[in-house]
Design an enzyme around this catalytic site. Structure first.
Site, mmCIF file in Angstrom:
data_model
loop_
_atom_site.group_PDB
_atom_site.id
_atom_site.type_symbol
_atom_site.label_atom_id
_atom_site.label_comp_id
_atom_site.label_asym_id
_atom_site.label_seq_id
_atom_site.Cartn_x
_atom_site.Cartn_y
_atom_site.Cartn_z
ATOM 1 N N LYS A 175 -42.024 19.100 -6.909
ATOM 2 C CA LYS A 175 -41.852 19.001 -8.368
ATOM 3 C C LYS A 175 -42.210 17.573 -8.791
ATOM 4 C CE LYS A 175 -38.859 17.595 -11.284
ATOM 5 N NZ LYS A 175 -39.727 17.141 -12.383
ATOM 6 N N GLU A 250 -35.440 7.702 -1.998
ATOM 7 C CA GLU A 250 -36.111 6.419 -2.290
ATOM 8 C C GLU A 250 -35.755 6.082 -3.716
ATOM 9 O OE1 GLU A 250 -37.772 4.572 -0.298
ATOM 10 O OE2 GLU A 250 -38.278 5.919 1.351
ATOM 11 N N CYS A 284 -40.825 0.078 -8.326
ATOM 12 C CA CYS A 284 -39.498 -0.005 -7.705
ATOM 13 C C CYS A 284 -39.276 -1.342 -7.021
ATOM 14 C CB CYS A 284 -39.332 1.132 -6.701
ATOM 15 S SG CYS A 284 -40.642 1.163 -5.457
ATOM 16 N N GLU A 385 -31.849 -2.589 -13.194
ATOM 17 C CA GLU A 385 -33.291 -2.402 -13.034
ATOM 18 C C GLU A 385 -33.882 -2.141 -14.427
ATOM 19 O OE1 GLU A 385 -34.747 1.348 -11.409
ATOM 20 O OE2 GLU A 385 -36.102 0.240 -10.098
HETATM 21 N N1 LIG Z 1 -37.842 3.422 -3.696
HETATM 22 C C1 LIG Z 1 -39.062 3.781 -4.016
HETATM 23 O O1 LIG Z 1 -39.964 3.804 -3.187
HETATM 24 C C2 LIG Z 1 -39.391 4.162 -5.437
HETATM 25 C C3 LIG Z 1 -40.725 4.417 -5.780
HETATM 26 C C4 LIG Z 1 -41.023 4.764 -7.097
HETATM 27 C C5 LIG Z 1 -40.022 4.840 -8.049
HETATM 28 N N2 LIG Z 1 -38.746 4.584 -7.699
HETATM 29 C C6 LIG Z 1 -37.689 4.601 -8.721
HETATM 30 O O2 LIG Z 1 -37.889 5.668 -9.641
HETATM 31 C C7 LIG Z 1 -37.318 5.347 -10.897
HETATM 32 C C8 LIG Z 1 -38.296 5.662 -12.013
HETATM 33 O O3 LIG Z 1 -38.679 6.972 -11.962
HETATM 34 P P1 LIG Z 1 -38.124 8.102 -12.947
HETATM 35 O O4 LIG Z 1 -37.723 7.497 -14.251
HETATM 36 O O5 LIG Z 1 -39.116 9.200 -12.914
HETATM 37 O O6 LIG Z 1 -36.803 8.536 -12.187
HETATM 38 P P2 LIG Z 1 -35.863 9.799 -12.495
HETATM 39 O O7 LIG Z 1 -34.758 9.702 -11.533
HETATM 40 O O8 LIG Z 1 -35.547 9.881 -13.932
HETATM 41 O O9 LIG Z 1 -36.801 11.054 -12.192
HETATM 42 C C9 LIG Z 1 -37.418 11.234 -10.938
HETATM 43 C C10 LIG Z 1 -37.687 12.705 -10.714
HETATM 44 O O10 LIG Z 1 -36.435 13.378 -10.645
HETATM 45 C C11 LIG Z 1 -36.438 14.501 -11.506
HETATM 46 N N3 LIG Z 1 -35.056 14.793 -11.925
HETATM 47 C C12 LIG Z 1 -34.403 14.352 -13.021
HETATM 48 N N4 LIG Z 1 -33.152 14.857 -13.062
HETATM 49 C C13 LIG Z 1 -33.000 15.632 -11.963
HETATM 50 C C14 LIG Z 1 -31.924 16.416 -11.433
HETATM 51 N N5 LIG Z 1 -30.748 16.515 -12.044
HETATM 52 N N6 LIG Z 1 -32.127 17.060 -10.262
HETATM 53 C C15 LIG Z 1 -33.299 16.955 -9.609
HETATM 54 N N7 LIG Z 1 -34.353 16.254 -10.078
HETATM 55 C C16 LIG Z 1 -34.210 15.581 -11.236
HETATM 56 C C17 LIG Z 1 -37.374 14.083 -12.626
HETATM 57 O O11 LIG Z 1 -37.826 15.202 -13.341
HETATM 58 C C18 LIG Z 1 -38.467 13.383 -11.837
HETATM 59 O O12 LIG Z 1 -39.355 14.312 -11.285
HETATM 60 C C19 LIG Z 1 -36.989 3.872 -10.811
HETATM 61 O O13 LIG Z 1 -35.605 3.711 -10.611
HETATM 62 C C20 LIG Z 1 -37.767 3.409 -9.602
HETATM 63 O O14 LIG Z 1 -37.260 2.257 -8.987
HETATM 64 C C21 LIG Z 1 -38.395 4.258 -6.417
HETATM 65 C C1 LIG Z 2 -43.311 2.113 -3.488
HETATM 66 N N1 LIG Z 2 -44.269 1.593 -4.477
HETATM 67 C C2 LIG Z 2 -44.267 0.131 -4.421
HETATM 68 C C3 LIG Z 2 -45.595 2.073 -4.164
HETATM 69 C C4 LIG Z 2 -43.997 2.080 -5.807
HETATM 70 C C5 LIG Z 2 -42.699 1.777 -6.331
HETATM 71 O O1 LIG Z 2 -42.430 2.056 -7.485
#
Ligand SMILES: NC(=O)c1ccc[n+]([C@@H]2O[C@H](COP(=O)([O-])OP(=O)(O)OC[C@H]3O[C@@H](n4cnc5c(N)ncnc54)[C@H](O)[C@@H]3O)[C@@H](O)[C@H]2O)c1
Ligand SMILES: C[N+](C)(C)CC=O
Length: 490
Positions: A175, A250, A284, A385
């Site tokens: 998803k 992650e 992230c 963040e």
């Molecule tokens: N650690 C890493 O490698 C990494 C990489 C990229 C992004 N991120 C993190 O992602 C965040 C930004 O992304 P975002 O705003 O899309 O995050 P988010 O948590 O809002 O959404 C991520 C995904 O989860 C889904 N989702 C939302 N509610 C859900 C639920 N109740 N159950 C299951 N799935 C659900 C969303 O539809 C989306 O597909 C930031 O905090 C960023 O740091 C982390």
């Molecule tokens: C893991 N990275 C750095 C590719 C994307 C983070 O948001």
């Protein structure tokens, strides 16, 4: 406009809801695509297809070398369509095409890496402590994997999940973020073209609280791998307890970057900007917390501000653009509020701190690259963040203080240290509680090295050998070579 569909059991189908969603370009809010919007029932159908393909299909038992060949083929197709994918990613996210081209190179590298790894697993022979027996360990696929990805690096984060899951012999339901699904849809087309059997890879488009929640709860899912925010991660962790799923998280980061007085100033300033202004800080691992030795603080900030003023905002498709917009109006408002909170707490805006005035940028979700000085660790801008183009600046006087400040966070994703004293750098990184630490560099990741967080930044590691192991169960096989009755109960 062609409507993009769900991919379930080898077929492109409409969702049961018959609802659709518009996908927007964050640079100008134009509709760039129309996609079918799935719900829980679509997610259940996809899980059922993946379950059947795992339990009754050939994929898990296909020789690893043959699975590897299919993953190689997917890589070839990604390389063939690299430019199309890069442009699609930039349309969907607003990031510059140059950045997206870089991402596509990485993505092909990730698929190639796991394709190569597919048949390199020798298992292990254990020296059995029991006479006349053998003991060995083999790796097997986990089963049906639910994979949920965010909007900031849509295809890159998807590749970290798809490639190892396939190489290890799993079936899966992905998803993608509901607001940036386009490159994931395209890669599912490529996986179909590469000959991945029906039911092995399934794609359900739609919101997190329905489709994502179903994948997290469904008892036929054996592993849930999630990349996204902490709040969602915690919800998924709770939902996954229903059948004690394997869990890989992650999550976010609030990443410190320690600059010692003996660092090479021009490089450290340049890297401080690279740490945070790619993709408008929506990374992230963005180095959003500068922790600067007091003796160079003023010179460093002055040099940084001069450089930040020159960053060119605009359309990611123009070669002169260095930074694109934020992903959405909602997210822009969050970043505005985040900086306003910082100002109320005493942070000083050294540059930026608002929306650009350029009339050409008014339809996009732009926010100026921003430096906030006079920050202290207790401020929300230092702890939370922000996920925007905003750096906070703190000062330190001793090495111990720098480390204490860097570790004062619920996050533990990544961090950097800039110094010419390598012993000092090694002392610091040994004490920094983060999954990735960089010495005299920032924001680097590659398929061979594990990626993941300490503390609330996550559970598990993607990429590297560990990235494949997340998609494997470990089985110990013991054989008695001379079976005879024990007569314990006689
Ligand atoms: N650690 C890493 O490698 C990494 C990489 C990229 C992004 N991120 C993190 O992602 C965040 C930004 O992304 P975002 O705003 O899309 O995050 P988010 O948590 O809002 O959404 C991520 C995904 O989860 C889904 N989702 C939302 N509610 C859900 C639920 N109740 N159950 C299951 N799935 C659900 C969303 O539809 C989306 O597909 C930031 O905090 C960023 O740091 C982390
Ligand atoms: C893991 N990275 C750095 C590719 C994307 C983070 O948001």
């Amino acid at each position: 406009m062609d409507k993009k569909k769900l991919f379930i059991n080898g077929e492109w189908i409409e969702s049961n809801t018959e609802r659709t969603r518009n996908i927007f370009n964050p640079y100008n809010q134009e509709i760039i695509s129309l996609v079918s919007e799935g719900d829980k029932s679509d997610a259940r159908a996809a899980v059922a297809a993946a379950r059947k393909a795992f339990d009754e299909g050939d994929w898990a038992a296909t020789p690893a070398i043959e699975r590897g060949k299919i993953v190689h083929k997917i890589t070839d197709l990604i390389e063939r369509d690299r430019e199309e994918l890069a442009e699609l990613e930039s349309l969907d996210t607003g990031k510059t095409v140059e950045e997206s081209r870089w991402d596509m190179g990485d993505i092909a590298g990730v698929f190639r890496y796991f394709a190569e790894m597919a048949d390199k697993d020798d298992g292990a022979i254990i020296e059995s402590p029991i006479p006349n027996s053998t003991s060995r360990v083999v790796h097997e696929p986990v089963g049906v994997c639910g994979q949920i990805t965010p909007w900031n690096y849509p295809l890159l984060q998807a590749s970290w999940k798809l490639a190892p899951a396939l190489a290890a012999g799993n079936t899966l339901v992905m998803k993608p973020s509901e607001i940036t699904p386009l490159t994931s849809i395209k890669v599912f087309e490529l996986m179909e073209e590469a000959g991945v059997p029906a039911g092995v890879v399934n794609l359900v488009l739609g919101p997190g609280n329905t489709v994502g929640a179903e994948l997290s709860e469904n008892d036929d899912v054996d592993l849930i791998s999630f990349t996204g925010g902490i709040k969602t991660g915690k919800r998924i962790m709770q939902a996954a307890s229903s059948n004690v799923k394997n869990l890989a998280l992650e999550l976010g980061g609030k990443n410190p970057n320690i600059i010692f007085a003996d660092a090479e100033l021009e490089t450290a300033v340049d890297q401080a900007m690279n740490a945070v202004f790619f993709h408008a800080g929506q990374i992230c691992s963005a180095g959003t917390r500068l922790i600067i030795e007091e003796s160079i603080h003023d010179d460093f900030v002055e040099a940084l501000v001069e450089q930040v003023k020159k960053i060119k905002l605009g359309n990611g498709f123009e070669a002169s653009t260095q930074m694109g917009p934020l992903i959405s109006g909602d997210h822009l408002n969050k970043v505005i509020q985040y900086v306003e909170n910082g100002k109320k707490e005493g942070a000083i805006v050294a540059v930026g701190g608002g929306r650009p005035e350029d009339p050409e940028l008014q339809n996009g979700f732009f926010y100026l690259p921003t430096v906030l000085t006079d920050c202290t660790t207790d401020m929300s801008v230092v702890q939370d963040e922000g996920f925007g183009p905003v750096i906070t600046v703190e000062k330190f006087t001793t090495e111990e203080e720098a480390i204490r400040l860097a570790n004062d966070s619920i996050y533990g994703l990544s961090g950097g240290v800039f110094t010419n004293d390598i012993a000092k750098a090694e002392r610091c990184v040994a004490k920094m509680r983060m999954g990735t630490v960089w010495i005299n560099d920032v924001n680097l990741y590659f398929p061979q090295a594990p990626w993941g967080g300490y503390k609330q930044s996550g559970i598990g590691r993607e990429l590297g050998k560990t990235g494949l192991e997340e998609y494997q169960e470990i089985k110990h096989i013991y054989r008695n070579l001379k079976p005879k009755p024990l007569k314990w109960f006689n």
